[in-house]
Design a protein around this motif. Structure first.
Motif, PDB file in Angstrom:
ATOM      1  N   ALA A   1       0.832  -1.212   0.000  1.00 47.64           N
ATOM      2  CA  ALA A   1       0.000   0.000   0.000  1.00 47.64           C
ATOM      3  C   ALA A   1       0.865   1.260   0.000  1.00 47.64           C
ATOM      4  CB  ALA A   1      -0.930  -0.005   1.198  1.00 47.64           C
ATOM      5  N   VAL A   2       1.935   1.246   0.773  1.00 49.51           N
ATOM      6  CA  VAL A   2       2.847   2.397   0.805  1.00 49.51           C
ATOM      7  C   VAL A   2       3.508   2.579  -0.563  1.00 49.51           C
ATOM      8  CG1 VAL A   2       4.997   3.263   1.817  1.00 49.51           C
ATOM      9  CG2 VAL A   2       3.238   2.272   3.293  1.00 49.51           C
ATOM     10  N   LEU A   3       3.960   1.484  -1.151  1.00 52.27           N
ATOM     11  CA  LEU A   3       4.603   1.572  -2.470  1.00 52.27           C
ATOM     12  C   LEU A   3       3.630   2.044  -3.543  1.00 52.27           C
ATOM     13  CD1 LEU A   3       6.870  -1.601  -2.450  1.00 52.27           C
ATOM     14  CD2 LEU A   3       7.592   0.783  -2.388  1.00 52.27           C
ATOM     15  N   ILE A   4       2.393   1.570  -3.482  1.00 53.02           N
ATOM     16  CA  ILE A   4       1.386   1.998  -4.458  1.00 53.02           C
ATOM     17  C   ILE A   4       1.156   3.498  -4.333  1.00 53.02           C
ATOM     18  CG2 ILE A   4      -1.079   1.876  -5.021  1.00 53.02           C
ATOM     19  CD1 ILE A   4      -0.879  -1.157  -4.464  1.00 53.02           C
ATOM     20  N   GLY A   5       1.032   3.985  -3.112  1.00 55.13           N
ATOM     21  CA  GLY A   5       0.868   5.428  -2.905  1.00 55.13           C
ATOM     22  C   GLY A   5       2.050   6.216  -3.432  1.00 55.13           C
ATOM     23  N   PHE A   6       3.246   5.710  -3.196  1.00 56.35           N
ATOM     24  CA  PHE A   6       4.461   6.367  -3.677  1.00 56.35           C
ATOM     25  C   PHE A   6       4.483   6.432  -5.199  1.00 56.35           C
ATOM     26  CE2 PHE A   6       9.011   6.042  -4.860  1.00 56.35           C
ATOM     27  CZ  PHE A   6       9.449   7.254  -4.332  1.00 56.35           C
ATOM     28  N   PHE A   7       4.185   5.320  -5.860  1.00 55.89           N
ATOM     29  CA  PHE A   7       4.211   5.274  -7.325  1.00 55.89           C
ATOM     30  C   PHE A   7       3.116   6.144  -7.939  1.00 55.89           C
ATOM     31  CE2 PHE A   7       6.431   0.996  -6.926  1.00 55.89           C
ATOM     32  CZ  PHE A   7       7.673   1.521  -7.256  1.00 55.89           C
ATOM     33  N   VAL A   8       1.939   6.151  -7.344  1.00 53.30           N
ATOM     34  CA  VAL A   8       0.869   7.019  -7.852  1.00 53.30           C
ATOM     35  C   VAL A   8       1.257   8.480  -7.666  1.00 53.30           C
ATOM     36  CG1 VAL A   8      -1.520   7.746  -7.450  1.00 53.30           C
ATOM     37  CG2 VAL A   8      -0.972   5.324  -7.597  1.00 53.30           C
ATOM     38  N   GLY A   9       1.887   8.789  -6.535  1.00 52.30           N
ATOM     39  CA  GLY A   9       2.360  10.154  -6.311  1.00 52.30           C
ATOM     40  C   GLY A   9       3.381  10.587  -7.347  1.00 52.30           C
ATOM     41  N   ILE A  10       4.297   9.695  -7.691  1.00 55.18           N
ATOM     42  CA  ILE A  10       5.288  10.001  -8.730  1.00 55.18           C
ATOM     43  C   ILE A  10       4.597  10.253 -10.066  1.00 55.18           C
ATOM     44  CG2 ILE A  10       7.143   9.019 -10.133  1.00 55.18           C
ATOM     45  CD1 ILE A  10       8.147   7.624  -7.597  1.00 55.18           C
ATOM     46  N   ALA A  11       3.619   9.419 -10.401  1.00 54.03           N
ATOM     47  CA  ALA A  11       2.917   9.573 -11.676  1.00 54.03           C
ATOM     48  C   ALA A  11       2.151  10.891 -11.718  1.00 54.03           C
ATOM     49  CB  ALA A  11       1.973   8.395 -11.899  1.00 54.03           C
ATOM     50  N   VAL A  12       1.487  11.258 -10.630  1.00 49.12           N
ATOM     51  CA  VAL A  12       0.732  12.510 -10.594  1.00 49.12           C
ATOM     52  C   VAL A  12       1.688  13.701 -10.677  1.00 49.12           C
ATOM     53  CG1 VAL A  12      -0.727  13.960  -9.118  1.00 49.12           C
ATOM     54  CG2 VAL A  12      -1.254  11.539  -9.398  1.00 49.12           C
ATOM     55  N   PHE A  13       2.763  13.650  -9.905  1.00 48.04           N
ATOM     56  CA  PHE A  13       3.747  14.734  -9.936  1.00 48.04           C
ATOM     57  C   PHE A  13       4.330  14.905 -11.339  1.00 48.04           C
ATOM     58  CE2 PHE A  13       8.129  16.252  -9.535  1.00 48.04           C
ATOM     59  CZ  PHE A  13       7.911  17.455  -8.872  1.00 48.04           C
ATOM     60  N   SER A  14       4.659  13.786 -11.976  1.00 52.35           N
ATOM     61  CA  SER A  14       5.213  13.837 -13.324  1.00 52.35           C
ATOM     62  C   SER A  14       4.206  14.404 -14.314  1.00 52.35           C
ATOM     63  CB  SER A  14       5.653  12.448 -13.759  1.00 52.35           C
ATOM     64  OG  SER A  14       6.080  12.445 -15.088  1.00 52.35           O
TER      65      SER A  14
END
Length: 83
Positions: free
Chosen positions: A29-42
């Motif tokens: 769950a933490v990793l999914i949040g991190f990856f989604v955050g990277i995608a949104v930021f990008s």
């Protein structure tokens, strides 16, 4: 426990495996949040591109691995065990 199916596990092994799967779910769950955050930021900073969709591939892979925890829960409920 190697080579055993979920239905062949003893009650103790089943509960232990579920406890380990629960910890893995938290990490996922933490990793999914991190990856989604990277995608949104990008997407906000640079628009749609490779770094927008690349992290989402990892999200998809992490979500596919969640099916084992569901199978464990079904087996635990069928045996009337509490975790």
């Amino acid at each position: 426990m190697s080579g055993k199916t979920i239905s062949e596990l003893t009650n103790e092994e089943l509960l232990d495996k579920r406890k380990k799967a629960k910890n893995a779910n938290i990490i996922s769950a933490v990793l999914i949040g991190f990856f989604v955050g990277i995608a949104v930021f990008s997407a906000i900073k640079k628009g749609l591109g490779f770094f927008t969709f690349f992290p989402l591939i990892f999200v998809f892979m992490l979500m596919r691995n969640q099916s084992e925890a569901k199978e464990l829960d079904k087996e635990i409920k069928s045996r009337n065990l509490h975790f």
